[in-house]
Design a protein around this motif. Sequence first.
Motif, short mmCIF file in Angstrom:
data_model
loop_
_atom_site.label_atom_id
_atom_site.label_comp_id
_atom_site.label_asym_id
_atom_site.label_seq_id
_atom_site.Cartn_x
_atom_site.Cartn_y
_atom_site.Cartn_z
N CYS A 160 0.80 -1.23 0.00
CA CYS A 160 0.00 0.00 0.00
C CYS A 160 0.83 1.28 0.00
O CYS A 160 0.27 2.37 0.00
N THR A 295 -6.43 4.61 6.96
CA THR A 295 -7.24 3.63 6.23
C THR A 295 -8.56 3.33 6.92
O THR A 295 -9.45 2.74 6.34
N HIS A 328 -9.50 2.67 0.05
CA HIS A 328 -8.05 2.47 0.07
C HIS A 328 -7.67 1.85 -1.28
O HIS A 328 -8.01 0.70 -1.56
N LEU A 330 -4.80 0.99 -2.44
CA LEU A 330 -3.59 0.17 -2.37
C LEU A 330 -2.37 0.83 -3.03
O LEU A 330 -1.96 1.89 -2.60
N GLY A 385 2.44 0.27 4.23
CA GLY A 385 1.98 -0.96 3.61
C GLY A 385 2.40 -2.21 4.36
O GLY A 385 3.23 -2.16 5.27
#
Lengths: 398, 353
Positions: A160, A295, A328, A330, A385
């Motif tokens: 992410c 997020t 989100h 990514l 991420g």
Amino acid sequence: MSKGVAITGMGIISSIGNTVEENFQSLINKTPGISRIESIDTIHRDDIKVGEIKTSNQEFIQQLGLPDSNNYSRTALLAEVAVLEAVESAGIVDMNSCKTGLISATSVAGMDMTEKYYYSLFDETHNRKYITAHPAGDATTKIANRLGITDFVTTISTACSSSANAIMLGARMIKAGKLDRVIVGGADCLSKFTINGFKTLMILSDDNCKPFDADRTGLNLGEAAAFLVLESDEQVKKDNKKVLGYVSGYANANDAFHQTASSENGEGATLAMKKALKGANISADKIDYINAHGTATNNNDASESKAILRVFNDAIPSLSSTKAYTGHTLAAAAAIEAVYSILALQHATVFPNLNFKTTIPETNIVPVTEVLEKEIKHVLSNSFGFGGNCSTLIFSKA
Amino acid sequence: MMKDCYINGIGCVSAQETTVDNDIENYQFLTERITHAHRPNYREFIKPTMIRRMSTGVKMGVVAASLALKEANLETPDAIISGTGLGCSIDSDKFLKKIVDNNEEFLTPTAFIQSTHNTVGAQVALGLGCNAYNVTYVHNALSFESAMIDAQLLLNEGESNVLFGGVDELGAYTTSLFDLIGHIKKEEVIENGILDSKTKGAIFSEGSQFFVLGDERSDSSYAKLVDVAVHNVLPKNEIEEKLVQFLSTNNLTIGDIDAVVLGTNGDVEFDGVYADLQESVFENTQQIYYKHLSGEYNTASAFGFWTACKILKTQSVPTNLKLNTVKSSSIRNVLLYNQYRSENHSFTLLSSC
């Protein structure tokens, strides 16, 4: 002294708009792009909400003028739409007039087609064209070919935070004099693979996501693509380019805590923010707006809040997560949020953190919940991420 | 002007037994269509509780990285940079199959968690407790070279020791897809291996090679990394021109190259570009190949890089790597050229130190 690396163009497609202007209008009109999923046949249809772009693959194929024999994944389609807008907005006439590179990012890649034709491509030869669209480098290769970029072309995947690292590498290549111009960004489409992956981790919300809210219920997945055009000062001068903003700071650190979870005290995030500020040569109090990763999962928002407190102490700048608009997205998240950060600088506007009601008691961070006009010189944007990858970018006013 | 960068430690897991002291001369030509990596004794490198959870790629990466760090006598690098064309195919394939076969039901997160392309870099960082810069490049046959370019850039920005490398594993489903479209040879190769095959496709394998790039020469130094250039697209008739240009930016000419390491993989459809160079500009240069020993995978060029490091350090070329009979008295400059299926061309220049 240089203000950083100049941004001369940008392009975006997300669930709140197919262009930069459409995205901006949705942001200031508080219009989110979160809905039930329509294009993917999933059993989770009624348990999740997503940031889905309502344009079909067929419509994109027509818009891009691709032949029927094309083997574009949806990731590649989104990437190409956004990259063409970025190149147009930068007013690039001849791609090879200077040393130009392309750095894209993805995590889903061509998985949407692989999962769709998983067994059938063994029997039906016409679907086999999607096999070479499966690897992560494929969408990048396609847009490089479309734009006529032949030399430095690469793809990054750090889950992410992927496109933050693409922007960072681009800025570094310009600074090192390795490239004169570089197109940087990322793309990810929705897929059963990611929907089910995040579902098994039990971090998908069945409702509109609520970043930084004490009662947050998890994230909404989204799909998007965004690209920036970065150019060296010499190139900007030579072509008399309008500069939209500058990439003035960047850093990447690793949380080294857990494959998927963030550490409680946000070690990696703290390091990334501190390093980025140091690189930009500004103190934390110069940041006017934080576009947070936010997020809306329990873990991220708690950990990111702790990290922000560690870096900014009691003087937290205006802060919002725009994920309640887009979901989100990514590997595309950092790139679309880079576009939002530049829009914030250009329009002197902080975009609201939608769906927020109750402060997280442990951290007491209150995000901006209404459109807020104020002078903005520096925006800090976070992206974190899986794999502990934490990246921070700082954008500064032109 | 780029700073001097030294390869101070190397580590390799491959289809050959490369994790122990074993001369390249002893390596066997691969003959199978698909060859899995030779399994090292993972327990020497990874905690038993962790081994069970790791896929082949992660294990290979962790082993190659620890070998490189150990040789360079380095505990924690200033950055960890990985390249992987297909990422964690095994766990990705596993999770995908379950989604399709069970219609999205009865899924567990383990395979998904480990399916992301950056898992190897993440697990290396986790094992070392390393909070430093960590990036994964995923650009087909340029994944390893992208990592190397970033590593060189970081050293020029002031870092001292960077761990970088490549890794690719054989996922059953993904491999079956490339088999389906003829990227893998339809038959075993015998006799002189891939050179005599004259058939389409390559022999596939897997592996991981990691390296420590440092800004100071040490007793463990193998070679100097001089420069890397990549071309996403490079028409056949421009290869020689770009190659000469690449050398000239480094103040060298073809005559200065003591050995050229080629990515020849036995695919009759795409090996022509190497053959052309072998018969023209490199006619009088010592020619080397390695994919008959490593097999083809997106980051196989890292195996070629690994052999080049060994050649520069030992100043000798193992006979089973030779493509011609040209010999050079000393080996100072080594050029690597790789491409895969006419795309993603790379030139890498190493010199003795």
